[in-house]
Design a protein around this motif. Structure first.
Motif, PDB file in Angstrom:
ATOM      1  N   ALA A  65       0.822  -1.211   0.000  1.00  0.00           N
ATOM      2  CA  ALA A  65       0.000   0.000   0.000  1.00  0.00           C
ATOM      3  C   ALA A  65       0.853   1.255   0.000  1.00  0.00           C
ATOM      4  CB  ALA A  65      -0.933  -0.009   1.211  1.00  0.00           C
ATOM      5  N   LEU A  66       1.836   1.303   0.876  1.00  0.00           N
ATOM      6  CA  LEU A  66       2.657   2.520   0.997  1.00  0.00           C
ATOM      7  C   LEU A  66       3.555   2.710  -0.218  1.00  0.00           C
ATOM      8  CD1 LEU A  66       3.372   2.203   4.794  1.00  0.00           C
ATOM      9  CD2 LEU A  66       2.214   4.134   3.681  1.00  0.00           C
ATOM     10  N   GLU A  70       3.120   6.192  -2.123  1.00  0.00           N
ATOM     11  CA  GLU A  70       4.279   7.070  -2.257  1.00  0.00           C
ATOM     12  C   GLU A  70       4.577   7.360  -3.730  1.00  0.00           C
ATOM     13  OE1 GLU A  70       6.723   8.492   0.285  1.00  0.00           O
ATOM     14  OE2 GLU A  70       4.649   8.460   0.988  1.00  0.00           O
ATOM     15  N   LYS A  71       4.499   6.339  -4.584  1.00  0.00           N
ATOM     16  CA  LYS A  71       4.732   6.551  -6.021  1.00  0.00           C
ATOM     17  C   LYS A  71       3.670   7.466  -6.610  1.00  0.00           C
ATOM     18  CE  LYS A  71       7.191   2.229  -6.977  1.00  0.00           C
ATOM     19  NZ  LYS A  71       7.116   0.888  -7.622  1.00  0.00           N
ATOM     20  N   ARG A  72       2.430   7.283  -6.173  1.00  0.00           N
ATOM     21  CA  ARG A  72       1.352   8.136  -6.681  1.00  0.00           C
ATOM     22  C   ARG A  72       1.555   9.576  -6.253  1.00  0.00           C
ATOM     23  NH1 ARG A  72      -5.116   6.745  -6.353  1.00  0.00           N
ATOM     24  NH2 ARG A  72      -5.918   8.824  -6.873  1.00  0.00           N
ATOM     25  N   SER A  78      -0.070  16.920  -5.522  1.00  0.00           N
ATOM     26  CA  SER A  78      -1.299  17.405  -4.887  1.00  0.00           C
ATOM     27  C   SER A  78      -2.060  16.270  -4.189  1.00  0.00           C
ATOM     28  CB  SER A  78      -2.215  18.062  -5.927  1.00  0.00           C
ATOM     29  OG  SER A  78      -2.683  17.111  -6.868  1.00  0.00           O
ATOM     30  N   PHE A  79      -1.678  15.022  -4.488  1.00  0.00           N
ATOM     31  CA  PHE A  79      -2.330  13.874  -3.859  1.00  0.00           C
ATOM     32  C   PHE A  79      -1.775  13.684  -2.446  1.00  0.00           C
ATOM     33  CE2 PHE A  79      -2.130   9.298  -2.828  1.00  0.00           C
ATOM     34  CZ  PHE A  79      -3.488   9.011  -2.791  1.00  0.00           C
ATOM     35  N   THR A  80      -2.637  13.724  -1.459  1.00  0.00           N
ATOM     36  CA  THR A  80      -2.230  13.523  -0.072  1.00  0.00           C
ATOM     37  C   THR A  80      -3.015  12.348   0.511  1.00  0.00           C
ATOM     38  OG1 THR A  80      -3.867  15.181   0.606  1.00  0.00           O
ATOM     39  CG2 THR A  80      -1.579  15.925   0.340  1.00  0.00           C
ATOM     40  N   ALA A 145      -5.269  -9.175   0.678  1.00  0.00           N
ATOM     41  CA  ALA A 145      -5.814 -10.099  -0.319  1.00  0.00           C
ATOM     42  C   ALA A 145      -6.159  -9.397  -1.631  1.00  0.00           C
ATOM     43  CB  ALA A 145      -7.057 -10.799   0.241  1.00  0.00           C
ATOM     44  N   THR A 146      -6.558  -8.128  -1.546  1.00  0.00           N
ATOM     45  CA  THR A 146      -6.850  -7.334  -2.744  1.00  0.00           C
ATOM     46  C   THR A 146      -5.632  -6.509  -3.118  1.00  0.00           C
ATOM     47  OG1 THR A 146      -9.165  -7.155  -2.061  1.00  0.00           O
ATOM     48  CG2 THR A 146      -8.414  -5.636  -3.761  1.00  0.00           C
ATOM     49  N   LYS A 147      -5.241  -6.540  -4.369  1.00  0.00           N
ATOM     50  CA  LYS A 147      -4.102  -5.737  -4.818  1.00  0.00           C
ATOM     51  C   LYS A 147      -4.411  -4.260  -4.616  1.00  0.00           C
ATOM     52  CE  LYS A 147      -1.385  -9.016  -6.110  1.00  0.00           C
ATOM     53  NZ  LYS A 147      -0.144  -9.261  -5.331  1.00  0.00           N
ATOM     54  N   PHE A 148      -3.514  -3.555  -3.928  1.00  0.00           N
ATOM     55  CA  PHE A 148      -3.838  -2.188  -3.535  1.00  0.00           C
ATOM     56  C   PHE A 148      -3.981  -1.258  -4.736  1.00  0.00           C
ATOM     57  CE2 PHE A 148      -3.493   1.965  -1.633  1.00  0.00           C
ATOM     58  CZ  PHE A 148      -4.244   1.811  -0.482  1.00  0.00           C
ATOM     59  N   GLU A 149      -3.264  -1.534  -5.806  1.00  0.00           N
ATOM     60  CA  GLU A 149      -3.367  -0.672  -6.987  1.00  0.00           C
ATOM     61  C   GLU A 149      -4.770  -0.699  -7.597  1.00  0.00           C
ATOM     62  OE1 GLU A 149      -1.611  -3.851 -10.269  1.00  0.00           O
ATOM     63  OE2 GLU A 149      -0.313  -2.269  -9.476  1.00  0.00           O
TER      64      GLU A 149
END
Length: 301
Positions: A65-66, A70-72, A78-80, A145-149
């Motif tokens: 997830a992180l 972080e990449k996003r 502007s994405f927080t 279990a679910t891919k975070f992307e």
């Protein structure tokens, strides 16, 4: 059965926080007051991760997830975001494991909320939601279990529901498209339990969502505040009541296919957990039908 459901109904579970739950420990080891869902949002996204004895499975989910978040953020400054790990009264080192991420990424991005006693998954998610700062709030299971992307898929599902009435909308990750493959790997008994549960959900509560139990749901802040303030069920069937409330309030709901992998270590005990959920489904319908439960909104204090 209607009389039993009505007489035994508790109007609402307590939303009172214990004194220790009114604070989180920051990366420097100091206590800070938790924010409120009723405050204006200051982040684009809050990720709420309910965790009970998840010291072994949590790192894989947090790393994935992180890394994505972080990449996003690097692509779009502007994405927080924030990730809120809610330790639901664990008996292992879940809080310690989560605090390692808080120290690494900072308490502005990773926060750990430790509950004094176990409330159940629904109760843990609610406490995390009530402590969030995001315009959108994502429920994500600690097992990864679910891919975070796949959050991008549920975000698209949410956008496709616009215009949102009163800024309320919900997008649910779904494993329904994987049902045929999962049946081939399950015993006949577990397959029977699964179909029985799906029938009860459809017959009693939620007719338009095929998979109510996938723990990957994205809500607008307004929808999260309204539904979780009304929620009565705090254990496994809370997802069904959440969607039942949303349907009663005419909140638009999208169902979006996501990638999902079964991870060992599930807290569900197949027969008894399904039996408890079946009972809860019946009581959800009867208690709202008889007026024992109301669609009332309350604040957590």
């Amino acid at each position: 059965v209607c009389m039993i459901a009505h007489v035994t109904a508790i109007s609402m579970p307590t939303l009172h926080r214990h004194e220790e739950e009114k604070f989180f420990v920051n990366a420097e080891g100091r206590k800070e007051s938790v924010p409120s869902i009723h405050d204006p949002p200051t982040r684009e996204l809050s990720v709420v991760v309910p965790s009970y004895n998840e010291e072994e499975r949590l790192p894989l989910m947090m790393d994935e997830a992180l890394d994505y978040l972080e990449k996003r953020q690097k692509r779009d400054p502007s994405f927080t975001y924030e990730v809120i790990v809610v330790d639901d009264g664990s008996k292992d080192q879940t809080t310690k494991v989560a605090m390692n991420y808080c120290k690494k990424y900072g308490s502005d991005k990773v926060r750990v909320l430790s509950l004094v006693k176990n409330r159940g998954k629904g109760g843990a998610v609610r406490m995390g939601v009530f402590s969030s700062r995001g315009k959108k709030i994502l429920m994500a299971d600690a097992d990864g279990a679910t891919k975070f992307e796949d959050i991008e898929k549920v975000e698209e599902g949410l956008r496709n529901l616009q215009p949102w009435p009163n800024q309320m909308a919900i997008s649910c990750g779904s494993r329904a498209h994987l049902e045929k493959d999962s049946i081939a790997k399950r015993s006949y008994f577990r397959t029977l339990l699964m179909y029985g549960f799906h029938f009860l959900v459809w017959f009693l509560c939620v007719k338009e969502i095929r998979d109510t139990q996938c723990g990957f749901k994205l809500l607008t802040r307004e929808a999260a505040s309204r539904t979780f303030s009304t929620l009565h069920i705090e254990r496994w069937a809370f997802d069904v009541e959440l969607l039942y409330i949303a349907q009663c309030l005419r909140i638009p709901i999208a169902e979006v296919a996501v990638n999902w992998t079964e991870i060992e270590g599930s807290k569900l005990v197949p027969f008894w957990s399904w039996l408890q959920m079946g009972r809860d489904l019946l009581f959800i319908r009867l208690r709202y039908m008889t007026g024992a439960w109301q669609l009332e909104t309350r604040k957590c204090n």
